[in-house]
Design a protein around this motif. Structure first.
Motif, PDB file in Angstrom:
ATOM      1  N   UNK A 256      17.567   0.372   8.101  1.00  0.00           N
ATOM      2  CA  UNK A 256      17.857   1.151   6.897  1.00  0.00           C
ATOM      3  C   UNK A 256      17.382   0.406   5.656  1.00  0.00           C
ATOM      4  N   UNK A 257      16.586   1.076   4.843  1.00  0.00           N
ATOM      5  CA  UNK A 257      16.056   0.497   3.610  1.00  0.00           C
ATOM      6  C   UNK A 257      17.146   0.510   2.549  1.00  0.00           C
ATOM      7  N   UNK A 258      17.224  -0.553   1.755  1.00  0.00           N
ATOM      8  CA  UNK A 258      18.162  -0.597   0.646  1.00  0.00           C
ATOM      9  C   UNK A 258      17.441  -0.472  -0.677  1.00  0.00           C
ATOM     10  N   UNK A 259      18.116   0.070  -1.690  1.00  0.00           N
ATOM     11  CA  UNK A 259      17.524   0.207  -3.006  1.00  0.00           C
ATOM     12  C   UNK A 259      18.581   0.206  -4.077  1.00  0.00           C
ATOM     13  N   UNK A 260      18.158  -0.043  -5.332  1.00  0.00           N
ATOM     14  CA  UNK A 260      19.110   0.002  -6.439  1.00  0.00           C
ATOM     15  C   UNK A 260      18.496   0.698  -7.641  1.00  0.00           C
ATOM     16  N   UNK A 261      19.286   0.819  -8.686  1.00  0.00           N
ATOM     17  CA  UNK A 261      18.861   1.558  -9.872  1.00  0.00           C
ATOM     18  C   UNK A 261      17.745   0.858 -10.637  1.00  0.00           C
TER      19      UNK A 261
ATOM     20  N   UNK B 268       0.859  -1.187   0.000  1.00  0.00           N
ATOM     21  CA  UNK B 268       0.000   0.000   0.000  1.00  0.00           C
ATOM     22  C   UNK B 268       0.888   1.227   0.000  1.00  0.00           C
ATOM     23  N   UNK B 269       0.567   2.189  -0.845  1.00  0.00           N
ATOM     24  CA  UNK B 269       1.339   3.431  -0.931  1.00  0.00           C
ATOM     25  C   UNK B 269       0.512   4.605  -0.440  1.00  0.00           C
ATOM     26  N   UNK B 270       1.121   5.446   0.396  1.00  0.00           N
ATOM     27  CA  UNK B 270       0.567   6.733   0.805  1.00  0.00           C
ATOM     28  C   UNK B 270       1.475   7.788   0.187  1.00  0.00           C
ATOM     29  N   UNK B 271       0.944   8.595  -0.693  1.00  0.00           N
ATOM     30  CA  UNK B 271       1.767   9.558  -1.400  1.00  0.00           C
ATOM     31  C   UNK B 271       1.082  10.917  -1.438  1.00  0.00           C
ATOM     32  N   UNK B 272       1.870  11.961  -1.211  1.00  0.00           N
ATOM     33  CA  UNK B 272       1.353  13.320  -1.182  1.00  0.00           C
ATOM     34  C   UNK B 272       1.970  14.100  -0.043  1.00  0.00           C
ATOM     35  N   UNK B 273       1.695  15.384   0.012  1.00  0.00           N
ATOM     36  CA  UNK B 273       2.303  16.279   0.994  1.00  0.00           C
ATOM     37  C   UNK B 273       2.108  15.804   2.423  1.00  0.00           C
ATOM     38  N   UNK B 274       0.956  15.179   2.724  1.00  0.00           N
ATOM     39  CA  UNK B 274       0.637  14.813   4.107  1.00  0.00           C
ATOM     40  C   UNK B 274       0.795  13.319   4.383  1.00  0.00           C
ATOM     41  N   UNK B 275       1.555  12.607   3.565  1.00  0.00           N
ATOM     42  CA  UNK B 275       1.664  11.152   3.727  1.00  0.00           C
ATOM     43  C   UNK B 275       2.177  10.764   5.113  1.00  0.00           C
ATOM     44  N   UNK B 276       3.312  11.333   5.532  1.00  0.00           N
ATOM     45  CA  UNK B 276       3.886  10.972   6.837  1.00  0.00           C
ATOM     46  C   UNK B 276       3.024  11.479   7.979  1.00  0.00           C
ATOM     47  N   UNK B 277       2.417  12.647   7.817  1.00  0.00           N
ATOM     48  CA  UNK B 277       1.542  13.201   8.857  1.00  0.00           C
ATOM     49  C   UNK B 277       0.318  12.302   9.049  1.00  0.00           C
TER      50      UNK B 277
ATOM     51  N   UNK C 234       9.277   4.523   5.559  1.00  0.00           N
ATOM     52  CA  UNK C 234       9.233   5.971   5.360  1.00  0.00           C
ATOM     53  C   UNK C 234      10.300   6.330   4.320  1.00  0.00           C
ATOM     54  N   UNK C 235       9.875   6.488   3.096  1.00  0.00           N
ATOM     55  CA  UNK C 235      10.795   6.860   2.028  1.00  0.00           C
ATOM     56  C   UNK C 235      11.083   8.360   2.073  1.00  0.00           C
ATOM     57  N   UNK C 236      10.068   9.153   2.427  1.00  0.00           N
ATOM     58  CA  UNK C 236      10.211  10.592   2.606  1.00  0.00           C
ATOM     59  C   UNK C 236       8.956  11.093   3.309  1.00  0.00           C
ATOM     60  N   UNK C 237       8.898  12.389   3.584  1.00  0.00           N
ATOM     61  CA  UNK C 237       7.681  12.976   4.151  1.00  0.00           C
ATOM     62  C   UNK C 237       6.468  12.713   3.274  1.00  0.00           C
ATOM     63  N   UNK C 238       6.705  12.602   1.977  1.00  0.00           N
ATOM     64  CA  UNK C 238       5.610  12.499   1.020  1.00  0.00           C
ATOM     65  C   UNK C 238       5.393  11.103   0.464  1.00  0.00           C
ATOM     66  N   UNK C 239       6.189  10.140   0.928  1.00  0.00           N
ATOM     67  CA  UNK C 239       6.040   8.759   0.431  1.00  0.00           C
ATOM     68  C   UNK C 239       6.221   7.792   1.587  1.00  0.00           C
TER      69      UNK C 239
ATOM     70  N   UNK D  15      14.119   6.910   4.665  1.00  0.00           N
ATOM     71  CA  UNK D  15      14.961   5.803   4.250  1.00  0.00           C
ATOM     72  C   UNK D  15      15.065   4.691   5.277  1.00  0.00           C
ATOM     73  N   UNK D  16      14.167   4.709   6.291  1.00  0.00           N
ATOM     74  CA  UNK D  16      14.149   3.674   7.321  1.00  0.00           C
ATOM     75  C   UNK D  16      12.749   3.081   7.434  1.00  0.00           C
ATOM     76  N   UNK D  17      12.679   1.924   8.116  1.00  0.00           N
ATOM     77  CA  UNK D  17      11.387   1.274   8.280  1.00  0.00           C
ATOM     78  C   UNK D  17      11.222   0.779   9.710  1.00  0.00           C
ATOM     79  N   UNK D  18       9.962   0.466  10.053  1.00  0.00           N
ATOM     80  CA  UNK D  18       9.627  -0.028  11.380  1.00  0.00           C
ATOM     81  C   UNK D  18       8.408  -0.947  11.274  1.00  0.00           C
TER      82      UNK D  18
END
Length: 291
Positions: A123-128, A21-30, A68-73, A46-49
């Motif tokens: 810490x979340x890992x990612x690649x290209x 499930x994705x939460x995306x937008x200015x208020x995603x983390x809020x 938590x990828x960012x405030x918005x994702x 860039x971290x998870x719980x």
């Protein structure tokens, strides 16, 4: 040597039923901070719980890994709950928030027995190539959860998926079927072992019950792990020598090993236990999944 001959190092396999499930937008983390039981505000990008969504009475509707990828994702890696139904339920609380919620059908969740290549601890890992990794390693069991584009999805392997579910239970991660949703508090599911909820972050659904139970010392029940000779179903009663002790909240089987996580009194007399009429051997939970 691995305890399952199918578990070859590096082999990737599908995890049936797990969705994103994705939460995306200015208020995603809020929004996530206001709705879910762990402290998203304190989680670095860039971290998870571990986290979950509770009823107003503090019972777990769904448990998941929150990224938590960012405030918005913010992403929710959902192992058991009906992701579509959960999205529709969450949408009722969006109100004026700048936020879009959806199930990411273009991404799939996979597993691999072995240490992650890029992730470590929380810490979340990612690649290209768009592959995202989580480190699910615990005591005696290195595991990697992967989120990948559906076009790169790995094949199903029933034996490996079953072994994955058994590993979850061994580490005290409840795999709640629909029948157990809304039945148990975080304390009853021993989610403190996974640092899966917060009692200090402020309001969220069920927070008052969770905090009161914690601060008044009223947690009387928690998880116990049992091995049985045959599979047992969630919801089955656990009995002691003279009375009922508790209830199975989650179970898993690979055909040879059968495990059950049950909610039982934290203080109970030693003695034999039976589940569904068969002897049940209590075994120690493994540590290491806390993030």
């Amino acid at each position: 040597m691995p305890d399952n001959p199918h578990a070859l190092p590096g082999q990737v396999f599908a995890l049936p039923g797990q969705r994103l499930i994705a939460l995306e937008g200015r208020d995603a983390a809020v929004f996530a901070q206001a709705q879910f039981m762990n402290d998203v505000k304190a989680l670095a990008d860039g971290h998870w719980q571990w986290s979950g969504w509770l009823t107003p009475k503090g019972r777990a509707i769904a448990l998941f890994a929150l990224l938590r990828l960012s405030d918005q994702r913010v992403w929710l890696a959902m192992p058991d709950a009906d992701a579509d139904a959960l999205v529709e339920a969450l949408k009722r609380f969006v109100f004026r928030s700048k936020l879009a919620l959806c199930v990411r059908e273009d991404l799939v969740i996979e597993g691999r027995f072995g240490a992650p290549e890029r992730a470590a601890g929380p810490a979340i890992g990612g690649d290209a190539d768009g592959i995202v990794e989580l480190d699910l390693s615990g005591d005696g069991d290195a595991r990697t959860l992967r989120i990948v584009p559906a076009t790169q999805a790995a094949a199903a392997d029933e034996a490996l998926a079953a072994r994955w579910a058994l590993a979850d239970l061994r580490h005290g991660l409840p795999r709640l079927p629909a029948s157990q949703a809304g039945q148990w508090t975080p304390q009853q599911l021993s989610l403190d072992r996974l640092r899966g909820y917060s009692v200090k972050k402020g309001c969220y659904p069920g927070q008052e019950i969770v905090a009161r139970t914690h601060f008044l010392g009223k947690a009387k029940r928690g998880l116990a792990l049992f091995a049985t000779a045959a599979p047992v179903a969630a919801g089955t009663e656990v009995r002691g020598e003279s009375a009922a002790l508790g209830t199975v909240a989650a179970s898993a089987s690979d055909g040879a090993t059968h495990l059950a996580l049950a909610v039982l009194p934290l203080e109970r007399a030693e003695g034999s236990a039976w589940i569904d009429g068969q002897p049940a051997q209590e075994i120690a939970l493994l540590d290491g999944l806390a993030r």
